[in-house]
Scaffold this motif. Structure first.
Motif, PDB file in Angstrom:
ATOM      1  N   ALA A 173       0.848  -1.186   0.000  1.00  0.00           N
ATOM      2  CA  ALA A 173       0.000   0.000   0.000  1.00  0.00           C
ATOM      3  C   ALA A 173       0.887   1.240   0.000  1.00  0.00           C
ATOM      4  O   ALA A 173       2.071   1.178   0.332  1.00  0.00           O
ATOM      5  CB  ALA A 173      -0.925   0.010   1.215  1.00  0.00           C
ATOM      6  N   ASN A 174       0.292   2.357  -0.379  1.00  0.00           N
ATOM      7  CA  ASN A 174       1.029   3.618  -0.475  1.00  0.00           C
ATOM      8  C   ASN A 174       0.554   4.563   0.625  1.00  0.00           C
ATOM      9  O   ASN A 174      -0.638   4.891   0.687  1.00  0.00           O
ATOM     10  CB  ASN A 174       0.784   4.235  -1.853  1.00  0.00           C
ATOM     11  CG  ASN A 174       1.606   5.481  -2.094  1.00  0.00           C
ATOM     12  OD1 ASN A 174       1.523   6.455  -1.363  1.00  0.00           O
ATOM     13  ND2 ASN A 174       2.387   5.463  -3.164  1.00  0.00           N
ATOM     14  N   PRO A 175       1.460   5.016   1.507  1.00  0.00           N
ATOM     15  CA  PRO A 175       1.027   5.849   2.633  1.00  0.00           C
ATOM     16  C   PRO A 175       0.375   7.162   2.210  1.00  0.00           C
ATOM     17  O   PRO A 175      -0.481   7.682   2.928  1.00  0.00           O
ATOM     18  CB  PRO A 175       2.325   6.103   3.404  1.00  0.00           C
ATOM     19  CG  PRO A 175       3.421   5.864   2.426  1.00  0.00           C
ATOM     20  CD  PRO A 175       2.915   4.790   1.518  1.00  0.00           C
ATOM     21  N   TYR A 176       0.775   7.693   1.055  1.00  0.00           N
ATOM     22  CA  TYR A 176       0.169   8.950   0.600  1.00  0.00           C
ATOM     23  C   TYR A 176      -1.284   8.735   0.179  1.00  0.00           C
ATOM     24  O   TYR A 176      -2.133   9.591   0.392  1.00  0.00           O
ATOM     25  CB  TYR A 176       0.983   9.545  -0.545  1.00  0.00           C
ATOM     26  CG  TYR A 176       2.365  10.000  -0.118  1.00  0.00           C
ATOM     27  CD1 TYR A 176       2.545  11.200   0.552  1.00  0.00           C
ATOM     28  CD2 TYR A 176       3.485   9.212  -0.361  1.00  0.00           C
ATOM     29  CE1 TYR A 176       3.806  11.614   0.967  1.00  0.00           C
ATOM     30  CE2 TYR A 176       4.750   9.616   0.049  1.00  0.00           C
ATOM     31  CZ  TYR A 176       4.900  10.815   0.715  1.00  0.00           C
ATOM     32  OH  TYR A 176       6.150  11.214   1.125  1.00  0.00           O
ATOM     33  N   PHE A 177      -1.561   7.567  -0.427  1.00  0.00           N
ATOM     34  CA  PHE A 177      -2.950   7.274  -0.782  1.00  0.00           C
ATOM     35  C   PHE A 177      -3.751   6.871   0.435  1.00  0.00           C
ATOM     36  O   PHE A 177      -4.950   7.151   0.527  1.00  0.00           O
ATOM     37  CB  PHE A 177      -3.011   6.188  -1.857  1.00  0.00           C
ATOM     38  CG  PHE A 177      -4.403   5.912  -2.365  1.00  0.00           C
ATOM     39  CD1 PHE A 177      -5.250   6.958  -2.723  1.00  0.00           C
ATOM     40  CD2 PHE A 177      -4.869   4.613  -2.487  1.00  0.00           C
ATOM     41  CE1 PHE A 177      -6.545   6.706  -3.194  1.00  0.00           C
ATOM     42  CE2 PHE A 177      -6.153   4.353  -2.957  1.00  0.00           C
ATOM     43  CZ  PHE A 177      -6.995   5.403  -3.311  1.00  0.00           C
TER      44      PHE A 177
END
Length: 517
Positions: A173-177
């Motif tokens: 997963a992407n922390p910004y998303f």
């Protein structure tokens, strides 16, 4: 939490100040602004860090305010365009904190700034002593018009769960998303389609090649997305946009790696007597004598016997010398080096024969065409851990010990990356033509920026030169506010051409550049 609206940018940056002394031919000053055949009432931007406004190696609030989509959106408001929301960071330090449940860990560094200049080169530090304050676990209430997600590849736009906090540490997963996903299991594209945009921009794909390039072409760190795989995912994205919405839009292609200062600033031959003496030229000359006598000279003699003497040549006291690297594309002459050193009659070489063969079998000096990431500079001369009995003088990376693959993008790898990007760009152009979207040749614009003449705006010349060119931020990859303004104008130029609108260009000089101490 309420939606975070972008604030009003200075009026001088928004309206019609366009000098004839520019390299843009879309002067619409003194003309009533209209949307033409497009509907700008709900503009949503898809992309990666370049869309988010990332710069100085971080995402932070002021940078987001000068993202190119926010500039475009402000101009669209002049034709009745709606509000433009962004998932703003908590402050201007950048960086991310993540609460694992067992404690809080920092997972992204704060932004870079110039602390001082040392021998003419910027001394870069991280803001706030590299302590972040933005907590990933604080999920913002959307939806948001700027859906740029730093680090995203094309396939990530389609990936369910890319915003799931449970996948952050596993890097699924992407922390910004995670900060603005509508649910843990949604995808970026699903959240985009759910907004029913009337107009969109899409600038995606650079990470599919650039991350591999910045990792020195080391596929164990970052993979280069195969062109066929890129085409599959990109066309899936475009088809879902065209079937899931009625929006008109604009899409952009990808710049070559040879146009960004992160890969073109640090020279292939940085080893001078001054560098090797840490400022003391006499000491550096003494170091060169020692290196030539103990390493470069003997290796050159051995390699010459096997018609490979051009791999490693003695260092010059007066000139600029290349670095040592491991080039995995070369035939491995390790066994030959070991045998020759063992039979040399030189006690030092005989004692080190096995080590020399193991370490220098695919070693060579860098040459024109090799590209060295800016991040490699900090590693030059740092010490490699050596086996017992090996002199510590052979431990300095890039000087006496060959840099590993990840530190330098070889000329062969440069060609590989740029050939792949060319294939990506054909896919993007075909998609634009096939769906009738406006198309931005960002690669051509970046090549123009990288030229000696650069791009001129109202008497100010901009280039891609690191720090002093005005357009690239301190990470050498992402743009400054002025760089993003140039891109915003290029997007609007193509929007106007395709949809008969006349969005006015922004005043590039009104935005921020590199801040000097």
């Amino acid at each position: 939490m309420k939606k975070i609206l972008i604030s009003t940018i200075a009026v001088s940056a928004l309206f019609f100040t366009v000098s004839c002394n520019t390299d843009f031919d879309n002067d619409v000053s003194n003309v009533v602004v209209t949307n033409g055949d497009a509907d700008f009432s709900k503009y949503v931007a898809l992309g990666n860090s370049l869309t988010a406004g990332y710069r100085d190696n971080a995402l932070y609030a002021d940078g987001q305010m000068e993202s190119y989509p926010s500039m475009i959106a402000q101009q669209m408001m002049l034709t009745g365009g709606g509000a433009f929301t962004q998932p703003l960071m908590a402050d201007n330090n950048g960086g991310l904190l993540f609460n694992t449940g067992a404690g809080t860990v920092q997972i992204a560094n704060t932004k870079l700034y110039i602390n001082d200049f040392i021998d003419g080169a910027p001394d870069l530090k991280n803001a706030n002593n590299n302590v972040a304050t933005t907590l990933v676990n604080t999920v913002l209430t959307g939806p948001f018009n700027n859906m740029g997600v730093p680090g995203a590849r094309v396939s990530h736009l389609l990936a369910p769960g890319y915003g799931n906090p449970a996948g952050i540490l596993a890097k699924t997963a992407n922390p910004y998303f995670v900060r603005f996903a509508s649910s843990p299991n949604t995808s970026i594209l699903a959240d985009f389609v759910a907004q029913s945009p009337t107009f969109f921009s899409l600038w995606i794909g650079s990470n599919d090649a650039l991350l591999y390039a910045l990792a020195g072409g080391d596929s164990t760190i970052e993979a280069l997305t195969p062109a066929a795989e890129f085409a599959t995912y990109y066309n899936m994205v475009i088809n879902q946009i065209s079937t899931g919405t009625t929006a008109k839009g604009v899409i952009a292609n990808i710049p070559n790696v040879t146009s960004i200062p992160s890969l073109t600033t640090f020279p292939y031959n940085p080893l001078t007597a001054k560098v090797l003496g840490q400022g003391d030229i006499a000491a550096g000359e003494a170091n060169i004598d020692a290196l030539n006598a103990q390493l470069y000279g003997p290796l050159n003699q051995i390699l010459t016997a096997f018609s490979a003497g051009d791999r490693i040549k003695p260092l010059s006291k007066t000139g600029a010398n290349p670095m040592l690297i491991k080039d995995e594309s070369l035939p491995n002459l390790g066994a030959q080096i070991t045998a020759a050193a063992s039979a040399s009659g030189n006690p030092t070489l005989m004692a080190l024969a096995g080590y020399l063969g193991a370490v220098y079998g695919q070693a060579r000096q860098t040459k024109p065409g090799d590209l060295t990431p800016l991040t490699t500079k900090a590693a030059l001369g740092t010490l490699e851990t050596l086996p017992p009995g090996i002199p510590a003088s052979l431990a300095s990376r890039g000087i006496a010990y060959p840099f590993a693959d990840k530190y330098v993008l070889t000329s062969t790898e440069v060609e590989e990356v740029n050939t792949t990007i060319a294939a990506y760009n054909q896919v993007i152009k075909n998609a634009a033509d096939g769906k009738g979207y406006a198309f931005v040749d960002a690669n051509a614009k970046m090549i123009e920026l990288a030229s000696a003449s650069g791009i001129q705006w109202d008497g100010v010349r901009y280039t891609s030169k690191f720090v002093t060119g005005g357009t690239f931020s301190l990470d050498g990859v992402h743009l400054t506010g002025r760089g993003y303004a140039l891109i915003a104008n290029e997007f609007m130029k193509e929007i106007n051409k395709k949809y008969n609108s006349n969005l006015p260009m922004v005043n590039v000089n009104s935005y921020s550049g590199v801040t000097f101490p």
